[in-house]
Design an enzyme around this catalytic site. Structure first.
Site, PDB file in Angstrom:
ATOM      1  N   LYS A  93       0.442  -1.691  -0.009  1.00 32.53           N
ATOM      2  CA  LYS A  93      -0.190  -0.336  -0.036  1.00 32.53           C
ATOM      3  C   LYS A  93       0.797   0.750  -0.169  1.00 32.53           C
ATOM      4  O   LYS A  93       0.525   2.043  -0.403  1.00 32.53           O
ATOM      5  CB  LYS A  93      -0.762   0.537   0.979  1.00 32.53           C
ATOM      6  CG  LYS A  93      -2.150  -1.043   1.044  1.00 32.53           C
ATOM      7  CD  LYS A  93      -3.297  -0.995   1.599  1.00 32.53           C
ATOM      8  CE  LYS A  93      -4.000  -1.779   1.137  1.00 32.53           C
ATOM      9  NZ  LYS A  93      -4.060  -3.090   1.614  1.00 32.53           N
ATOM     10  N   GLU A 115     -10.225   5.874   4.090  1.00 32.32           N
ATOM     11  CA  GLU A 115     -10.745   4.131   5.039  1.00 32.32           C
ATOM     12  C   GLU A 115     -10.001   3.508   5.109  1.00 32.32           C
ATOM     13  O   GLU A 115      -8.981   3.304   4.570  1.00 32.32           O
ATOM     14  CB  GLU A 115     -11.727   3.715   4.324  1.00 32.32           C
ATOM     15  CG  GLU A 115     -11.374   2.901   2.848  1.00 32.32           C
ATOM     16  CD  GLU A 115     -11.303   3.308   1.349  1.00 32.32           C
ATOM     17  OE1 GLU A 115     -10.922   4.908   1.622  1.00 32.32           O
ATOM     18  OE2 GLU A 115     -10.011   3.107   1.231  1.00 32.32           O
ATOM     19  N   SER A 382       1.820  -9.903  -0.940  1.00 35.82           N
ATOM     20  CA  SER A 382       0.638  -8.266  -1.033  1.00 35.82           C
ATOM     21  C   SER A 382       2.020  -8.387   0.628  1.00 35.82           C
ATOM     22  O   SER A 382       1.721  -6.378   0.580  1.00 35.82           O
ATOM     23  CB  SER A 382      -0.228  -8.160  -1.236  1.00 35.82           C
ATOM     24  OG  SER A 382      -0.971  -9.355  -0.769  1.00 35.82           O
TER      25      SER A 382
HETATM   26  C1  LIG Z   1      -5.481  -4.150   1.736  1.00 34.34           C
HETATM   27  C2  LIG Z   1      -4.529  -5.763   1.634  1.00 34.34           C
HETATM   28  C3  LIG Z   1      -4.888  -6.239   0.504  1.00 34.34           C
HETATM   29  C4  LIG Z   1      -6.222  -6.377  -0.239  1.00 34.34           C
HETATM   30  O1  LIG Z   1      -5.852  -4.235  -1.463  1.00 34.34           O
HETATM   31  P1  LIG Z   1      -6.189  -5.041  -2.788  1.00 34.34           P
HETATM   32  O2  LIG Z   1      -6.301  -3.393  -3.154  1.00 34.34           O
HETATM   33  O3  LIG Z   1      -7.036  -5.889  -3.327  1.00 34.34           O
HETATM   34  O4  LIG Z   1      -4.568  -5.118  -3.023  1.00 34.34           O
HETATM   35  C5  LIG Z   1      -4.165  -7.414   0.334  1.00 34.34           C
HETATM   36  N1  LIG Z   1      -3.228  -7.179   0.629  1.00 34.34           N
HETATM   37  C6  LIG Z   1      -2.721  -6.705   1.759  1.00 34.34           C
HETATM   38  C7  LIG Z   1      -1.334  -7.213   2.955  1.00 34.34           C
HETATM   39  C8  LIG Z   1      -3.100  -5.481   1.672  1.00 34.34           C
HETATM   40  O5  LIG Z   1      -3.304  -4.786   3.178  1.00 34.34           O
END
Ligand SMILES: *Cc1c(COP(=O)(O)O)cnc(C)c1O
Length: 402
Positions: A93, A115, A382
């Site tokens: 993010k 948010e 992610s």
């Molecule tokens: C917020 C988040 C997601 C989901 O958000 P996307 O916009 O779908 O990428 C996935 N993995 C992690 C670790 C997150 O913090």
């Protein structure tokens, strides 16, 4: 023209999906954001500043790791991980938050509003705001505040103000409503920083562009490892930003299969999952047209996933478009499979993944087992799982593992 150059169109449409369905009072502020973004997106000063903070503050490029033991365990295709868990703050993010705050600065704003679901977007935005010296106000569902308490504390330490969303199911959807309302009351001083490739134009485009660094890096790094492109790319999909980020590097390479993995939660009934692309239908929510989960009245349905960053009843419009076109495929992963992958990746690779990312890992494990050993899968990891360890150990004790 490449896919990224061709989409969205000027009004923010990816085919029939996307657009901007907002109250009249928001039209001007959003036009202002679009104009500012179009002005600076190719400016050398903006790109240089972004590149500088990514390299010297955020920890980019993040590596691609070969998951050798996990590959052997699954007995099929080779599994590689794009290590977005190694970003400062522990998830992808910060890729868009640093850029959104640079944009806010450019617009002369004093405050960023957003948010958050799992708290990851809130922490990333609070971090970027602290770094660049802006105020930060984060809206979060009361249920998520309890579940993701360590991230709440982090945001407060970073100097952010937390506003609890106390209506409805008190999770991500309600937090979006609450943040929108706060922004409406203060458009002069503040800017709304959306946490994924969702919301009205220009956010799905902007956040996609900011996240595309994942895919662009991945392409080069994967070639270094294998001297060819991956056969499959797998990412979890909540709003869809980490998935669009990694897909961005490969959309025009038709030989690469792209899989977005949705949370099947506890089951297929409405309310038990958050698999919008799989079970949803076309509709407008939170200011954009996409594929969403609806209740009997046509309103956003209640959703659930063990990964609180992916329990969202709609999905980024570009995902709806790419699936509709047949360019991407959608996979499913339930809570149990995600927790199993959470432990497997921890014990086989020494990497504790976020529960959201564990959905992508679990799907890649299933896919790998069906493919021959000369095939490859690149998984977007992610985020890291520190925020989830208390919840997992309480609810899925290690002794219960098969
Ligand atoms: C917020 C988040 C997601 C989901 O958000 P996307 O916009 O779908 O990428 C996935 N993995 C992690 C670790 C997150 O913090």
């Amino acid at each position: 023209m490449t896919h990224l150059e061709s989409y969205p169109d000027e009004k923010g449409y990816f085919g029939k999906f996307g657009g901007s369905f907002i109250p009249p009072q928001l039209e001007l502020p959003f036009q202002e954001i679009t104009k500012a973004y179009n002005e600076i997106k190719n400016s050398k000063a903006f790109l240089d500043e972004l590149q500088y903070v990514r390299k010297h503050y955020q920890g980019r490029p993040t590596p691609i790791s070969y998951a050798k033991s996990l590959t052997q365990f699954c007995g099929g295709a080779k599994i590689y991980l794009k290590r977005e868990d190694l970003n400062h703050t522990g998830a992808h993010k910060l890729n868009h938050c640093m850029a959104e705050v640079i944009l806010a600065k450019h617009l002369g704003k004093k405050k960023v509003i957003a948010e958050t679901g799992a708290g990851q977007h809130g922490v990333a935005l609070a971090t970027a705001a602290a770094y660049f010296g802006l105020e930060c106000e984060i809206h979060m569902g009361e249920v998520d505040i309890k579940k993701e308490y360590p991230n709440v504390v982090r945001m407060k330490i970073l100097g952010a103000k937390i506003v609890p969303a106390t209506h409805g199911l008190k999770t991500l959807k309600e937090a979006v409503d609450s943040a929108f309302e706060a922004y409406l009351g203060d458009t002069d001083n503040s800017i709304y920083c959306i946490g994924s490739v969702v919301g009205p134009h220009p956010f799905p485009m902007m956040v996609r562009d900011f996240q595309s660094v994942i895919g662009l890096e991945s392409k080069e790094q994967f070639l270094e490892h294998e001297n060819r492109l991956p056969d499959n790319v797998v990412a979890c999909v909540g709003g869809g930003s980490n998935a669009m980020g990694i897909f961005s590097g490969f959309i025009d390479d038709k030989e690469v299969d792209l899989y977005g993995v949705e949370p099947l939660g506890k089951g297929e009934s409405l309310g038990e999952h958050a698999a919008s692309l799989t079970y949803g239908s076309e509709g407008v929510m939170h200011g954009f047209n996409s594929i969403m989960l609806k209740d009997e009245k046509g309103d956003p349905a209640p959703v659930y996933s063990i990964g609180s960053g992916i329990d969202y009843p709609s999905v980024g419009p570009e995902h709806a478009f790419l699936m509709d076109k047949g360019r991407t495929k959608v996979g499913l992963c339930n809570d149990e499979e995600a927790v199993d992958a959470f432990y497997k990746l921890s014990q086989l690779e020494g990497i504790i993944p976020a529960l959201e990312s564990a959905h992508a890992v679990a799907y890649a494990m299933k896919l790998a087992a069906t493919l021959s050993k000369d095939k490859t899968i690149l998984v977007n990891l992610s985020g890291r799982g520190d925020k989830d360890i208390d919840f997992v150990i309480e609810n899925y004790p290690i002794a219960n593992l098969k």
